[in-house]
Write a protein that holds these residues in place. Structure first.
Motif, PDB file in Angstrom:
ATOM      1  N   VAL A 200       1.147   1.149   4.321  1.00 37.13           N
ATOM      2  CA  VAL A 200       1.714  -0.060   3.718  1.00 37.13           C
ATOM      3  C   VAL A 200       1.879   0.141   2.218  1.00 37.13           C
ATOM      4  O   VAL A 200       0.945   0.579   1.534  1.00 37.13           O
ATOM      5  N   LEU A 201       3.071  -0.186   1.724  1.00 46.24           N
ATOM      6  CA  LEU A 201       3.330  -0.232   0.282  1.00 46.24           C
ATOM      7  C   LEU A 201       3.720  -1.657  -0.057  1.00 46.24           C
ATOM      8  O   LEU A 201       4.700  -2.194   0.465  1.00 46.24           O
ATOM      9  N   LEU A 202       2.945  -2.257  -0.933  1.00 48.31           N
ATOM     10  CA  LEU A 202       3.038  -3.682  -1.237  1.00 48.31           C
ATOM     11  C   LEU A 202       3.479  -3.890  -2.677  1.00 48.31           C
ATOM     12  O   LEU A 202       2.915  -3.300  -3.596  1.00 48.31           O
ATOM     13  N   VAL A 203       4.498  -4.720  -2.883  1.00 47.50           N
ATOM     14  CA  VAL A 203       4.848  -5.211  -4.217  1.00 47.50           C
ATOM     15  C   VAL A 203       4.379  -6.653  -4.301  1.00 47.50           C
ATOM     16  O   VAL A 203       4.748  -7.480  -3.456  1.00 47.50           O
ATOM     17  N   GLU A 204       3.563  -6.965  -5.295  1.00 43.48           N
ATOM     18  CA  GLU A 204       2.987  -8.299  -5.347  1.00 43.48           C
ATOM     19  C   GLU A 204       2.524  -8.647  -6.755  1.00 43.48           C
ATOM     20  O   GLU A 204       2.079  -7.781  -7.507  1.00 43.48           O
ATOM     21  N   HIS A 205       2.640  -9.960  -7.095  1.00 36.77           N
ATOM     22  CA  HIS A 205       2.171 -10.455  -8.389  1.00 36.77           C
ATOM     23  C   HIS A 205       0.809 -11.131  -8.308  1.00 36.77           C
ATOM     24  O   HIS A 205       0.187 -11.382  -9.341  1.00 36.77           O
ATOM     25  N   HIS A 206       0.338 -11.447  -7.099  1.00 33.46           N
ATOM     26  CA  HIS A 206      -0.968 -12.081  -6.965  1.00 33.46           C
ATOM     27  C   HIS A 206      -2.050 -11.014  -7.091  1.00 33.46           C
ATOM     28  O   HIS A 206      -2.397 -10.331  -6.127  1.00 33.46           O
ATOM     29  N   MET A 207      -2.590 -10.882  -8.303  1.00 30.28           N
ATOM     30  CA  MET A 207      -3.502  -9.786  -8.589  1.00 30.28           C
ATOM     31  C   MET A 207      -4.825  -9.875  -7.817  1.00 30.28           C
ATOM     32  O   MET A 207      -5.403  -8.853  -7.462  1.00 30.28           O
ATOM     33  N   SER A 208      -5.276 -11.085  -7.530  1.00 36.41           N
ATOM     34  CA  SER A 208      -6.531 -11.193  -6.795  1.00 36.41           C
ATOM     35  C   SER A 208      -6.382 -10.571  -5.405  1.00 36.41           C
ATOM     36  O   SER A 208      -7.287  -9.858  -4.939  1.00 36.41           O
ATOM     37  N   MET A 209      -5.252 -10.809  -4.761  1.00 36.85           N
ATOM     38  CA  MET A 209      -5.025 -10.226  -3.450  1.00 36.85           C
ATOM     39  C   MET A 209      -4.831  -8.716  -3.543  1.00 36.85           C
ATOM     40  O   MET A 209      -5.377  -7.948  -2.747  1.00 36.85           O
ATOM     41  N   VAL A 210      -4.049  -8.282  -4.528  1.00 35.77           N
ATOM     42  CA  VAL A 210      -3.803  -6.847  -4.703  1.00 35.77           C
ATOM     43  C   VAL A 210      -5.117  -6.102  -4.897  1.00 35.77           C
ATOM     44  O   VAL A 210      -5.374  -5.073  -4.267  1.00 35.77           O
ATOM     45  N   MET A 211      -5.963  -6.619  -5.774  1.00 31.49           N
ATOM     46  CA  MET A 211      -7.224  -5.943  -6.064  1.00 31.49           C
ATOM     47  C   MET A 211      -8.178  -5.971  -4.868  1.00 31.49           C
ATOM     48  O   MET A 211      -8.982  -5.065  -4.684  1.00 31.49           O
ATOM     49  N   ALA A 212      -8.066  -6.990  -4.039  1.00 26.53           N
ATOM     50  CA  ALA A 212      -8.982  -7.128  -2.911  1.00 26.53           C
ATOM     51  C   ALA A 212      -8.630  -6.215  -1.748  1.00 26.53           C
ATOM     52  O   ALA A 212      -9.523  -5.741  -1.044  1.00 26.53           O
ATOM     53  N   ILE A 213      -7.338  -5.952  -1.536  1.00 27.67           N
ATOM     54  CA  ILE A 213      -6.959  -5.232  -0.311  1.00 27.67           C
ATOM     55  C   ILE A 213      -6.419  -3.835  -0.549  1.00 27.67           C
ATOM     56  O   ILE A 213      -6.358  -3.038   0.392  1.00 27.67           O
ATOM     57  N   SER A 214      -6.034  -3.501  -1.778  1.00 28.17           N
ATOM     58  CA  SER A 214      -5.379  -2.212  -2.019  1.00 28.17           C
ATOM     59  C   SER A 214      -6.386  -1.081  -2.136  1.00 28.17           C
ATOM     60  O   SER A 214      -7.468  -1.247  -2.692  1.00 28.17           O
ATOM     61  N   GLU A 215      -6.007   0.066  -1.627  1.00 26.10           N
ATOM     62  CA  GLU A 215      -6.802   1.279  -1.769  1.00 26.10           C
ATOM     63  C   GLU A 215      -6.276   2.148  -2.904  1.00 26.10           C
ATOM     64  O   GLU A 215      -7.009   2.992  -3.436  1.00 26.10           O
ATOM     65  N   LYS A 216      -5.035   1.921  -3.272  1.00 32.34           N
ATOM     66  CA  LYS A 216      -4.420   2.619  -4.397  1.00 32.34           C
ATOM     67  C   LYS A 216      -3.400   1.689  -5.036  1.00 32.34           C
ATOM     68  O   LYS A 216      -2.733   0.910  -4.334  1.00 32.34           O
TER      69      LYS A 216
END
Length: 249
Positions: A200-216
């Motif tokens: 999965v490659l995600l583009v997103e502005h919600h940083m709380s979600m990005v930081m919580a689920i991203s591995e890179k």
């Protein structure tokens, strides 16, 4: 792998020598201020835009050297910032349309329901299975028109999954959602990645979600990469703080 990709519109560089890689099975995020070039990259990979230079390699093949219809056949799927569902079709029919790249019947056959009975049953069965796994099967016969926005987002995920992607690109999936829906979405993205064995490659502005689920996380600004690493490293990077995390969005 994204290798030295450039996109130039006249004298403006939307992407300038962008390079990064993600591993198979990874949940990665692409972040940056508005205008950084994130959606431009998605549009290059999807062949909506033509790159001026560079390569995007997936499964040993350069996607930029392939015709657009072959991208989905290879296993690359995406969602869009704005919902692209057909309001007058049922939830099931919208998901079935997502399978057109893998179906011998094709897109218009899925829409118009031409009498290809065996193929139609196969596609419908897969669509029902995906809806059930996303807890949407009770809505299969409902038109998409009038359903809650958060539900429509889940249906769009289901439609993307119907194409049997191996790489799924999500373009601002949390846009327009409430805080509670954003939390649910983060859990859903992880569930989809795990259950469907996706990268999965995600583009997103919600940083709380990005930081919580991203591995890179790959951070862009003005068409270039300014940082790359795990969430902790990116969060503390001075260039990232200056360009994005420390600025209002």
């Amino acid at each position: 792998m994204v290798d030295n990709v450039g996109v130039h519109f006249g004298g403006v560089s939307a992407l300038d020598g962008l390079s990064f890689s993600i591993e198979e099975g990874q949940l990665a995020a692409l972040i940056g201020p508005n205008g950084a070039g994130k959606t431009t990259l998605f549009n290059v990979v999807s062949r909506i835009y033509e790159a001026s230079e560079g390569a995007v390699t997936f499964d040993g093949r350069d996607l930029l050297a392939m015709p657009a219809h072959s991208i989905a056949e290879l296993g690359v799927g995406r969602t869009f910032q704005n919902l692209a569902l057909v309001p007058g079709l049922t939830v099931l029919e919208n998901v079935m349309v997502g399978a057109h790249s893998r179906s011998s019947g094709g897109f218009w056959s899925a829409i118009l329901r031409f009498p290809q009975a065996a193929e139609e049953r196969r596609v419908a069965t897969r669509a029902h299975e995906i809806l059930e796994r996303l807890s949407l099967d009770h809505l299969a016969g409902r038109p998409c028109a009038g359903l809650p926005y958060g539900t429509l987002k889940r249906i769009e995920f289901a439609r993307a999954l119907a194409g049997k992607p191996r790489l799924l690109m999500l373009d601002e999936p949390a846009s327009g959602l409430t805080h509670g829906e954003v939390d649910e979405l983060g859990a859903l993205i992880r569930q989809i990645r795990d259950e469907f064995d996706l990268t999965v490659l995600l583009v997103e502005h919600h940083m709380s979600m990005v930081m919580a689920i991203s591995e890179k996380i790959v951070v862009m600004d003005l068409g270039t990469k300014i940082a790359e690493g795990d969430p902790a490293a990116v969060r503390d990077d001075p260039a990232v703080i200056s360009a994005y995390l420390g600025a209002s969005t």
